[in-house]
Enzyme design. Structure first.
Site, PDB file in Angstrom:
ATOM      1  N   PHE A 126     -32.670 -15.166  -9.155  1.00  0.00           N
ATOM      2  CA  PHE A 126     -32.879 -13.726  -9.233  1.00  0.00           C
ATOM      3  C   PHE A 126     -32.564 -13.244 -10.658  1.00  0.00           C
ATOM      4  CE2 PHE A 126     -31.880  -9.246  -8.743  1.00  0.00           C
ATOM      5  CZ  PHE A 126     -33.035  -8.823  -8.106  1.00  0.00           C
ATOM      6  N   ASP A 197     -24.568 -16.960  -4.595  1.00  0.00           N
ATOM      7  CA  ASP A 197     -25.014 -15.580  -4.417  1.00  0.00           C
ATOM      8  C   ASP A 197     -25.582 -15.495  -2.993  1.00  0.00           C
ATOM      9  OD1 ASP A 197     -26.376 -13.159  -4.291  1.00  0.00           O
ATOM     10  OD2 ASP A 197     -27.053 -13.242  -6.379  1.00  0.00           O
ATOM     11  N   TYR A 222     -26.385  -3.881   0.610  1.00  0.00           N
ATOM     12  CA  TYR A 222     -27.455  -2.970   1.069  1.00  0.00           C
ATOM     13  C   TYR A 222     -28.638  -3.666   1.728  1.00  0.00           C
ATOM     14  CZ  TYR A 222     -28.834  -4.130  -3.773  1.00  0.00           C
ATOM     15  OH  TYR A 222     -29.102  -4.783  -4.937  1.00  0.00           O
ATOM     16  N   LYS A 223     -28.628  -5.001   1.744  1.00  0.00           N
ATOM     17  CA  LYS A 223     -29.783  -5.690   2.342  1.00  0.00           C
ATOM     18  C   LYS A 223     -29.521  -5.883   3.842  1.00  0.00           C
ATOM     19  CE  LYS A 223     -30.536  -8.145  -2.042  1.00  0.00           C
ATOM     20  NZ  LYS A 223     -31.759  -7.482  -2.529  1.00  0.00           N
ATOM     21  N   ARG A 369     -43.810 -10.386   0.724  1.00  0.00           N
ATOM     22  CA  ARG A 369     -42.534 -10.863   1.269  1.00  0.00           C
ATOM     23  C   ARG A 369     -42.193 -10.042   2.516  1.00  0.00           C
ATOM     24  NH1 ARG A 369     -36.902 -10.375  -2.061  1.00  0.00           N
ATOM     25  NH2 ARG A 369     -37.277  -8.196  -1.645  1.00  0.00           N
TER      26      ARG A 369
HETATM   27  C1  LIG Z   1     -30.130 -12.708  -5.259  1.00  0.00           C
HETATM   28  C2  LIG Z   1     -29.822 -11.332  -5.707  1.00  0.00           C
HETATM   29  N1  LIG Z   1     -28.718 -11.095  -6.442  1.00  0.00           N
HETATM   30  C3  LIG Z   1     -28.415  -9.838  -6.870  1.00  0.00           C
HETATM   31  C4  LIG Z   1     -29.225  -8.770  -6.561  1.00  0.00           C
HETATM   32  C5  LIG Z   1     -28.975  -7.372  -7.042  1.00  0.00           C
HETATM   33  O1  LIG Z   1     -27.785  -7.147  -7.640  1.00  0.00           O
HETATM   34  P1  LIG Z   1     -27.345  -5.634  -7.890  1.00  0.00           P
HETATM   35  O2  LIG Z   1     -26.985  -5.049  -6.559  1.00  0.00           O
HETATM   36  O3  LIG Z   1     -26.221  -5.744  -8.817  1.00  0.00           O
HETATM   37  O4  LIG Z   1     -28.510  -4.883  -8.444  1.00  0.00           O
HETATM   38  C6  LIG Z   1     -30.372  -8.971  -5.802  1.00  0.00           C
HETATM   39  C7  LIG Z   1     -31.243  -7.819  -5.466  1.00  0.00           C
HETATM   40  O5  LIG Z   1     -32.292  -7.905  -4.916  1.00  0.00           O
HETATM   41  C8  LIG Z   1     -30.676 -10.279  -5.369  1.00  0.00           C
HETATM   42  O6  LIG Z   1     -31.785 -10.505  -4.672  1.00  0.00           O
END
Ligand SMILES: Cc1ncc(COP(=O)(O)O)c(C=O)c1O
Length: 410
Positions: A126, A197, A222-223, A369
């Site tokens: 990401f 992650d 938030y996901k 997706r």
């Molecule tokens: C794998 C991954 N890491 C991190 C993030 C986002 O990080 P942040 O909340 O700091 O924008 C996302 C967002 O889609 C993600 O898919």
């Protein structure tokens, strides 16, 4: 015999998680397959936000830090989240964003492995993960180096100079799932650490951090966790690392005694040292209510439903759309809770689907997706989405100028 809608209705009737759907606001007429970007609003979160704003902020004001336990929120929520990612209560904190937490933990991992310089990751991780690593390496000069190698070569690339391997457990674009236990073991055998992650895993899969002997992890709120837009993120530090790890963002909330107001920084002895500044209490309140749903849910059932929904979705879409190429792994054990297909007209296809009430998203250059959230989706949603995709792709209903106009957020 091929699957029918009646088969899926029967699966919904027998679904042990079906009772959770009514605990969310799921908009009428929408098939929402984007919970891997922003989860639906839990009804309890709305009530909690209202209560926190009116009573705790509106009436009790500053006393709420003590009276309503605001000061404990990062660890209290961390304790709840720990239960669904296979960690101990005192190993998880809810704070900051995933990007910021990653910065803190990568720097922390380097502090735990003095003399080693390499941060190992994979190309196509990401973007924020790679950008944060690039930023940190830029800051540290000769003391750190970033190396990226293809996913299948990561284990072989771990050497005596590798301080930390940084991987996303479930890939945001393809949905491919890494073998957390095997990679963690291989890294540790060579003296390196791993940061996972979990942004696309927490809340969708039965993650077992301690079962894998994981060192460090971060992830989004938030996901699949449904904490709301821009919800606070989380981090995990295995108990064995907590007394040594250095947090480079040495803010006052990570101090051993924040309200002693001394000039010199002294880190808290435990997970609290990973905190930085004042948490956003309204955002914490929403996530807290969202996490309560997971504490009630059985994560093995969540993962099983996710796998079943994704398997069905692949079967039904492939039967209708030979034009789409499956990008996600076919085997559910190698996949997270999403299914991605490639098509050169992926962007307009997704816009046409959204116009029909089937919401997924698009990831450049050509991927559509679809995320599957077991707590509020029904098996019949899988059917309805596949039917809509079949129609949009089969009739080329997407081939209109309005669907080709690219928005800021895809
Ligand atoms: C794998 C991954 N890491 C991190 C993030 C986002 O990080 P942040 O909340 O700091 O924008 C996302 C967002 O889609 C993600 O898919």
């Amino acid at each position: 015999m091929s699957t029918t809608r009646a088969d899926l209705e029967a699966m919904d009737a027998a679904d042990p998680l079906a009772r959770f759907r009514d605990r969310f606001f799921v908009p009428e007429g929408i098939t929402y397959l984007d919970g891997n970007s922003l989860g639906c609003l839990p009804k309890a979160a709305l009530d909690r936000l209202d209560e926190t704003a009116r009573v705790e902020w509106g009436r009790d004001l500053i006393t709420s830090w003590n009276v309503h336990g605001w000061i404990e929120a990062p660890l209290k929520l961390g304790g709840k989240l720990a239960q669904i990612i296979g960690a101990e209560e005192d190993e998880v904190a809810v704070c900051d964003s995933t990007s910021v937490n990653l910065f803190k933990l990568v720097a922390g991992a380097l502090s735990l492995r003095p003399g080693r310089r390499t941060i190992l990751s994979e190309p196509g991780n990401f973007p924020t993960d790679l950008y944060i690593l690039q930023g940190l390496v830029g800051l540290l000069g000769d003391r750190a180096a970033l190396r990226t190698v293809a996913a299948e070569d990561v284990v072989a690339a771990i050497d005596d100079d590798t301080a930390v391997v940084v991987l996303t457990h479930v890939h945001y674009k393809t949905g491919r799932r890494h073998d957390m236990a095997a990679i963690t073991r291989a890294a540790q055998d060579r003296g390196a650490l791993v940061i996972w992650d979990l942004s696309h895993s927490a809340g969708a899969l039965a993650v077992d951090l301690n079962g894998c002997n994981a060192d460090l992890a971060v992830g989004c709120g938030y996901k699949y966790l449904n904490g709301g837009p821009g919800a606070p993120a989380f981090l995990f530090v295995a108990r064995r690392h907590q007394a040594q790890i250095v947090n480079p963002l040495s803010g006052w909330m990570g101090h051993a005694a924040p309200f002693a107001f001394v000039d010199g920084y002294e880190p808290a002895p435990d997970i609290r040292r990973e905190l930085c500044g004042t948490p956003s209490i309204l955002a914490m309140a929403a996530l807290d209510a969202a996490l309560d749903l997971f504490v009630e849910a059985d994560m093995d059932q969540v993962e099983a439903k996710s796998a079943r929904m994704c398997d069905l979705f692949i079967e039904l879409v492939e039967a209708r759309c030979p034009e789409l190429t499956l990008v996600s792994p076919r085997r559910s054990t190698e996949r997270g809770s999403q299914v991605s297909f490639a098509h050169p007209d992926g962007y307009p296809i997704m816009q046409a689907l959204i116009a029909r009430g089937v919401i997924g998203d698009f990831r450049a250059p050509d991927i559509i997706r679809f995320g599957f959230t077991p707590l509020y989706l029904r098996y019949t949603d899988v059917w309805d989405a596949a039917e809509a995709i079949g129609e949009v792709v089969g009739t080329r209903a997407y081939d209109r100028a309005e669907f080709r106009k690219v928005a800021a957020v895809t």
